[in-house]
Scaffold this motif. Structure first.
Motif, mmCIF file in Angstrom:
data_model
loop_
_atom_site.group_PDB
_atom_site.id
_atom_site.type_symbol
_atom_site.label_atom_id
_atom_site.label_comp_id
_atom_site.label_asym_id
_atom_site.label_seq_id
_atom_site.Cartn_x
_atom_site.Cartn_y
_atom_site.Cartn_z
ATOM 1 N N LEU A 68 0.084 -13.118 6.812
ATOM 2 C CA LEU A 68 0.215 -14.030 5.673
ATOM 3 C C LEU A 68 0.916 -13.366 4.495
ATOM 4 C CD1 LEU A 68 -3.340 -15.680 5.799
ATOM 5 C CD2 LEU A 68 -1.154 -16.743 6.421
ATOM 6 N N ALA A 69 0.701 -12.046 4.336
ATOM 7 C CA ALA A 69 1.330 -11.319 3.227
ATOM 8 C C ALA A 69 2.774 -10.937 3.523
ATOM 9 C CB ALA A 69 0.519 -10.068 2.907
ATOM 10 N N ALA A 77 -11.136 -10.663 2.185
ATOM 11 C CA ALA A 77 -10.029 -10.026 1.477
ATOM 12 C C ALA A 77 -10.540 -8.897 0.589
ATOM 13 C CB ALA A 77 -9.278 -11.059 0.646
ATOM 14 N N THR A 115 -5.162 -11.489 -5.012
ATOM 15 C CA THR A 115 -5.071 -12.932 -5.256
ATOM 16 C C THR A 115 -5.989 -13.701 -4.315
ATOM 17 O OG1 THR A 115 -2.775 -12.709 -5.981
ATOM 18 C CG2 THR A 115 -3.511 -14.906 -5.327
ATOM 19 N N ARG A 116 -5.982 -13.320 -3.054
ATOM 20 C CA ARG A 116 -6.811 -14.002 -2.065
ATOM 21 C C ARG A 116 -8.312 -13.791 -2.361
ATOM 22 N NH1 ARG A 116 -5.505 -16.898 2.887
ATOM 23 N NH2 ARG A 116 -7.427 -16.979 4.109
ATOM 24 N N TRP A 146 -1.403 -9.241 -2.674
ATOM 25 C CA TRP A 146 -1.806 -10.462 -1.955
ATOM 26 C C TRP A 146 -3.320 -10.504 -1.762
ATOM 27 C CZ3 TRP A 146 -4.402 -12.117 2.272
ATOM 28 C CH2 TRP A 146 -4.169 -13.417 2.710
ATOM 29 N N TYR A 150 -4.238 -11.200 7.564
ATOM 30 C CA TYR A 150 -3.771 -11.026 6.189
ATOM 31 C C TYR A 150 -2.387 -10.393 6.146
ATOM 32 C CZ TYR A 150 -8.646 -11.910 4.801
ATOM 33 O OH TYR A 150 -9.887 -12.454 4.615
ATOM 34 N N CYS A 151 -2.125 -9.424 7.049
ATOM 35 C CA CYS A 151 -0.792 -8.808 7.083
ATOM 36 C C CYS A 151 0.271 -9.853 7.383
ATOM 37 C CB CYS A 151 -0.759 -7.691 8.137
ATOM 38 S SG CYS A 151 -1.599 -6.170 7.665
ATOM 39 N N LYS A 157 2.588 -4.707 -1.751
ATOM 40 C CA LYS A 157 2.667 -6.148 -1.490
ATOM 41 C C LYS A 157 1.354 -6.660 -0.919
ATOM 42 C CE LYS A 157 5.675 -9.528 0.800
ATOM 43 N NZ LYS A 157 6.878 -9.693 1.665
ATOM 44 N N LEU A 158 0.804 -5.920 0.046
ATOM 45 C CA LEU A 158 -0.473 -6.318 0.639
ATOM 46 C C LEU A 158 -1.584 -6.245 -0.401
ATOM 47 C CD1 LEU A 158 -2.193 -7.093 3.090
ATOM 48 C CD2 LEU A 158 -2.404 -4.648 3.619
#
Length: 384
Positions: free
Chosen positions: A281-282, A190, A181-182, A178, A278-279, A174-175
């Motif tokens: 947000l993801a 990212a 994409t970021r 994400w 980021y974690c 999942k991370l």
């Protein structure tokens, strides 16, 4: 200092001559002749006078210079300097640090609260104690500025928690999605975090990479050096999205330019802060950058990579470090179970197994827990 440390005598006793030294603990020194005692007294008095003016800061600078000549890297020297100066205070006279003072300093350190409002970890204060003992060992043995190491008998306390909290494989996927994409939207941070996640690099290895380190159209990455002599290695980049993103990082840059940032390399806080954000947000648990190295080795072992390959990818000299601090314990146990299961399921190619094969298999079986052994036997169709 002058009142605390002094030497008296010599006193004639039983055909010998005794000096009484207070530094500041009282102890007696014996000499065969009065002349020998007088020379020793003069030497001790010079040592006391030297200690009264020699500071921790001056002595530490001398020590770091020696470590630098021995080849220790500047990043490591800076860490040692910051830790010891905070712990010991640069203005403190070297001779005022006695065994009792040393014990008190360490006791206070174990109860210190960090800037994040948490008690300092056992791993942190035990490492500080090791570094302090090494410093004073050099002071005593190499420079003879002190008669004995005040920290020598200080015992470390607390239990070290090895390894870092790791994401699960689903959370890592999942991370990863994400971050891609970021990063594709133009977020350089990212890309840096994705590079650490996919390749299992140290933070300094990510932030210290130059354009010229990326080779073969983004398929290979050179790590010319790093924390240890084993840090030097070549890595293959299998992830197509990461290849493309890293290639984009090189656009308009010279071979000696950094992949991330400009001028001096970014600090490790750069990756720490961004990974935490980021974690969140993801939608995955927050972990530290170093745990991504553990995740990398755990997934590699689960997918059948050998211990030597995993250790080499992380830049370790042996798998012992990898196993202790990076790979999840259950992964190691599962790897043992898979090896035993495979060995029991194979059809022998020779009529009789070699004694070495049996010994190796027996050792592997002995290392399994009862539940793991039962699972292996079930897997090969044998009754538990």
């Amino acid at each position: 200092m002058a009142k605390a440390c002094r030497v008296t005598g010599p006193y004639a006793e039983g055909g010998k001559y005794r000096l009484v030294v207070f530094m500041p603990e009282r102890r007696s020194l014996w000499c065969q002749t009065q002349q020998e005692a007088e020379r020793l007294k003069a030497q001790i008095e010079r040592t006391i006078a030297d200690q009264s003016v020699r500071t921790v800061g001056d002595t530490l600078a001398e020590y770091l210079g020696q470590l630098r000549r021995n080849g220790l890297k500047e990043a490591s020297l800076s860490c040692i300097e910051l830790r010891l100066l905070r712990f010991l205070s640069p203005e403190r006279s070297l001779g005022t640090i006695t065994a009792s003072v040393a014990a008190e300093l360490y006791s206070d350190e174990t109860q210190r609260v960090t800037k994040y409002g948490k008690p300092v970890s056992a791993c942190t204060h035990r490492m500080l104690l090791r570094q302090t003992k090494a410093f004073f060992r050099w002071v005593v043995e190499e420079r003879k500025y002190l008669p004995e190491n005040p920290f020598e008998k200080v015992k470390p306390v607390g239990r070290i928690n090895t390894g870092k909290t790791q994401l699960s494989i689903d959370e890592a996927r999942k991370l990863n999605a994400w971050l891609i994409t970021r990063a594709e939207s133009g977020d350089e941070g990212a890309t840096a975090v994705l590079m650490q996640l996919v390749l299992g690099l140290r933070s300094s290895e990510v932030l210290g990479r130059k354009v010229r380190d990326l080779d073969d159209s983004g398929r290979a990455l050179a790590i010319p050096g790093g924390k240890t002599k084993n840090a030097r290695r070549w890595l293959t980049i299998e992830s197509e999205p990461l290849r493309a993103l890293l290639q984009r990082q090189t656009a308009g840059k010279r071979p000696e330019d950094l992949l991330f940032g400009s001028g001096k390399p970014l600090t490790n806080d750069y990756l720490w802060d961004r990974l935490q954000r980021y974690c969140g947000l993801a939608g995955v648990p927050k972990v530290c950058p170093h745990s991504l190295r553990g995740l990398h080795s755990t997934i590699a072992m689960e997918r059948g990579a050998t211990s030597g390959v995993v250790a080499a990818a992380l830049g370790h000299g042996s798998f012992a470090v990898t196993a202790r601090h990076y790979v999840h314990p259950d992964t190691l146990a599962n790897a043992k179970a898979r090896k035993v299961s495979a060995a029991l399921s194979e059809s022998p190619t020779a009529p009789n197994a070699l004694p070495g094969d049996l010994a190796q298999l027996g050792a592997a079986l002995a290392a399994l827990s009862p539940d793991q052994l039962a699972a292996v036997l079930r897997a090969v169709g044998k009754p538990a």
